[in-house]
Design a protein around this motif. Sequence first.
Motif, PDB file in Angstrom:
ATOM      1  N   LEU A 176     -19.216   8.290 -28.548  1.00  0.00           N
ATOM      2  CA  LEU A 176     -18.168   9.203 -28.225  1.00  0.00           C
ATOM      3  C   LEU A 176     -17.917   9.596 -26.825  1.00  0.00           C
ATOM      4  O   LEU A 176     -17.063   9.937 -26.227  1.00  0.00           O
ATOM      5  N   ALA A 177     -19.316   9.406 -26.234  1.00  0.00           N
ATOM      6  CA  ALA A 177     -19.247   9.707 -24.841  1.00  0.00           C
ATOM      7  C   ALA A 177     -18.391   8.778 -24.146  1.00  0.00           C
ATOM      8  O   ALA A 177     -17.892   9.272 -22.881  1.00  0.00           O
ATOM      9  N   ILE A 178     -18.222   7.674 -24.239  1.00  0.00           N
ATOM     10  CA  ILE A 178     -17.430   6.734 -23.637  1.00  0.00           C
ATOM     11  C   ILE A 178     -15.894   7.073 -23.750  1.00  0.00           C
ATOM     12  O   ILE A 178     -15.472   7.247 -22.620  1.00  0.00           O
ATOM     13  N   PRO A 179     -15.097   7.273 -24.731  1.00  0.00           N
ATOM     14  CA  PRO A 179     -13.745   7.860 -24.571  1.00  0.00           C
ATOM     15  C   PRO A 179     -13.686   9.089 -23.868  1.00  0.00           C
ATOM     16  O   PRO A 179     -12.763   9.484 -23.363  1.00  0.00           O
ATOM     17  N   ALA A 180     -14.576   9.825 -24.399  1.00  0.00           N
ATOM     18  CA  ALA A 180     -14.590  11.280 -23.628  1.00  0.00           C
ATOM     19  C   ALA A 180     -14.822  11.150 -22.264  1.00  0.00           C
ATOM     20  O   ALA A 180     -13.953  11.872 -21.308  1.00  0.00           O
ATOM     21  N   GLY A 181     -15.785  10.399 -21.904  1.00  0.00           N
ATOM     22  CA  GLY A 181     -15.890  10.088 -20.183  1.00  0.00           C
ATOM     23  C   GLY A 181     -14.615   9.567 -19.703  1.00  0.00           C
ATOM     24  O   GLY A 181     -14.336  10.027 -18.385  1.00  0.00           O
ATOM     25  N   GLY A 213     -26.563  16.212 -26.341  1.00  0.00           N
ATOM     26  CA  GLY A 213     -26.850  14.914 -25.564  1.00  0.00           C
ATOM     27  C   GLY A 213     -25.347  14.447 -25.132  1.00  0.00           C
ATOM     28  O   GLY A 213     -25.642  13.873 -23.988  1.00  0.00           O
ATOM     29  N   LEU A 214     -24.519  14.832 -25.800  1.00  0.00           N
ATOM     30  CA  LEU A 214     -23.298  14.332 -25.261  1.00  0.00           C
ATOM     31  C   LEU A 214     -22.818  14.610 -24.161  1.00  0.00           C
ATOM     32  O   LEU A 214     -22.016  14.355 -23.246  1.00  0.00           O
ATOM     33  N   TRP A 215     -23.180  16.119 -23.824  1.00  0.00           N
ATOM     34  CA  TRP A 215     -22.619  16.848 -22.561  1.00  0.00           C
ATOM     35  C   TRP A 215     -23.012  16.117 -21.336  1.00  0.00           C
ATOM     36  O   TRP A 215     -21.957  15.572 -20.561  1.00  0.00           O
ATOM     37  N   PRO A 216     -24.505  15.568 -21.032  1.00  0.00           N
ATOM     38  CA  PRO A 216     -24.558  14.906 -19.846  1.00  0.00           C
ATOM     39  C   PRO A 216     -24.339  13.426 -19.919  1.00  0.00           C
ATOM     40  O   PRO A 216     -23.798  12.942 -19.007  1.00  0.00           O
ATOM     41  N   GLN A 217     -24.201  12.734 -21.117  1.00  0.00           N
ATOM     42  CA  GLN A 217     -23.866  11.280 -21.326  1.00  0.00           C
ATOM     43  C   GLN A 217     -22.532  11.315 -21.098  1.00  0.00           C
ATOM     44  O   GLN A 217     -21.932  10.211 -20.539  1.00  0.00           O
ATOM     45  N   THR A 240     -25.069   3.981 -22.786  1.00  0.00           N
ATOM     46  CA  THR A 240     -24.773   4.831 -23.907  1.00  0.00           C
ATOM     47  C   THR A 240     -25.983   4.166 -24.842  1.00  0.00           C
ATOM     48  O   THR A 240     -26.447   5.105 -25.583  1.00  0.00           O
ATOM     49  N   VAL A 241     -25.963   3.105 -25.385  1.00  0.00           N
ATOM     50  CA  VAL A 241     -26.733   2.722 -26.311  1.00  0.00           C
ATOM     51  C   VAL A 241     -28.226   2.980 -26.042  1.00  0.00           C
ATOM     52  O   VAL A 241     -28.977   3.470 -27.104  1.00  0.00           O
ATOM     53  N   ILE A 242     -28.528   2.492 -24.644  1.00  0.00           N
ATOM     54  CA  ILE A 242     -30.030   2.841 -24.218  1.00  0.00           C
ATOM     55  C   ILE A 242     -30.152   4.366 -24.678  1.00  0.00           C
ATOM     56  O   ILE A 242     -31.439   4.863 -24.913  1.00  0.00           O
TER      57      ILE A 242
END
Lengths: 412, 295
Positions: B83-88, B164-168, B221-223
Amino acid sequence: MFHRMKTLTAAFAASTLLGSALFAGELVINTDTSDPAPKAAFEALIKGFEAENPDISVTWNLFDHEGYKTSIRNFLTADAPDLANWYAGNRMLPYVNAGLFEPVNDVWDENGLHNSLASAEGSMTIDGKIWGVPYTYYQWGVYYRKDIFEANNIAVPTNWEEFKAAGETLKAAGVTPITIGTKYLWTAGGVFDYLNLRTNGYDFHMALTKGEIAWTDDRVRATMANWKELIDAGFWIDNHAAYSWQEALAPMVQGDAAMYVMGNFAVAPLREAGLTDDQLGFFQFPVINPDVPLAEEAPTDTLHIPSNARNKEEAKLFLAYLARADVQTQINETLGQLPINSGSAVGEDKFLQAGYAMLSSTDGGIAQFFDRDAPAEMAKAGMEGFQEFMVKPDRLEKILTRLEKVRARVYK
Amino acid sequence: MSSLWKRNQQRIAPWLFLAPGIFMFAVYVIIPIFQSVNISFYAWDGLGQAEYVGVANYVELMDDEAFYTSLKNNVIWLVLYMLAIPAGLFVALFLNQTVRGIRIYKSLFFFPFVISQVVVGLVFSWFYDPTNGLLNIALMAFGFDPVAVLADEKWVTYGIIAAGLWPQTAYCMILYLTGLNAVDPEQIEAARLDNARGLKMLWYVVLPQLKPATFIALVVTVIGALRSFDLISIMTDGGPWGSSRVLAFYMYEQAFSEYGFRMGYGAAIAVVLFAIMMIYISAFLFKMYRDEKGR
């Protein structure tokens, strides 16, 4: 890393010094006594030793409490100090078995420690050898809000029925009977130990932690059944799995909870939070099975010489100093704990006096603690099971089966 | 001698430049991989003698509830962390405009990535605190029952992932912001003339140009999801009763923590984790290789 550097420079200093001054001794001590009181106690201890032995200069590396538990493995093998603090009982077994601690029988023989430290000799002995010098211990029991008890006309409970009745009265008054924070698990281990010591006694506790008794044994179930009574009655604060033991002090300070099954080290933060001695009291964990002699929990802290130490003579001198009655009086005064040496004086503090009175009249035996009597893996699995049980008591079967599986593997 | 050097200069020079890197990589990455695999066949407390036990550690692993819990949590992490990718991307598109003080907004959004994960973990544990936390105060204001996110086995993993999603997200945002700088304005112009706008413009014109950024964002993100360790350690210490553990944390617990004296078992977990990472890494490497060839 910083501490390591310091040790290294000390080592360099030592090697250069040795060439010039013939009798100049070096002594490197690693400890995790980084909380204010223990730190001050060790400062005074080292200063006192240096005053008596001006030709020995002491290097003291102070570690963070949690970090120490992992770094001790590294420094014992790679870059050993001359002394390191640790704990009595099974907790030191891995290092003794790996040959990383040095037996110190000669220190005990030469200084008459078999007499003065007799009470702790058993927990310091593995394979017939003595592996260190104990310098302090402290009682466990129930710390409670005296004022809340008095306001609700509750007398100090001495047996299981009174204890449960006291809890019911507290609940009726809108106070949660017992606070606890199980995030780091060991607090639940303390509760289990006391319930187990009171239900089955000291010998059973030792046999269980030595792996001689199955976790699915009926006597373990009896302990858990007693525990379940408290859980079903809603004695414990909600969401305790989210709190550390320090965070769980808050409800007690605010008067939302009235009791805490804890070690004496909880007194200092409770006082700092503003509770006076009129508000705070201590009582012995109540009797559950009257046929079982009362046993107590009193963990012992110790100092050891690593096998790879460079200055063993100086280290032994230090251990002899640490074992002395007057030194133990002084260090425990600062620590707010009990001295091991029978010739030492116990501090004036009322909790110390209560603990001392309780422990010296104990005839059932003195246990260290669940995670010091049981080997590391069993302790971890056990305490995790206790935490789960406190939240999901209906999973008892599953938890006991799992612990039994761990027992089968750990004690081969 | 000098003629040998002259003749082969072209061939030797790259190796000379690579040597320090290869040396470090071998000592700190390649050799430890083999050492881990080796240790995983022993029962060893990290102190005394290691005893060869063959595949016993792996057999035990197959029958270990905690291992499956960790594995399951790892999968949840992998999926939800995406989710970090679309959010970013969304934040990057939002911030990719020229208004007064946009640099301040950009740095504010990037801020969570700069602060330590430990701090992020602490902030979120306070946020989730069952009695005084902001989350429960808000929930109660809306008439819901309070939830002890970090003490509830059902919620705990999701709670940590949210932290974790916050910084990612911030990390992905910065990747996309740099990507957006490289978007060709002429193509945008041309698309605009062809009447493309809104989602269509994003999907057919902008996103294809952001492909390299998406690729990097996916990899990190995977890593990031697979090595999610610090947050768990700070927020729950693996609890309650081990239900928020992931493989990396379980490995640490078994091998290095206060009660962990099982280097062999920890190494076996590490090998499994490595195998999982290897699937991803080789898929990415393969794709990269194919793309390079295609050009």
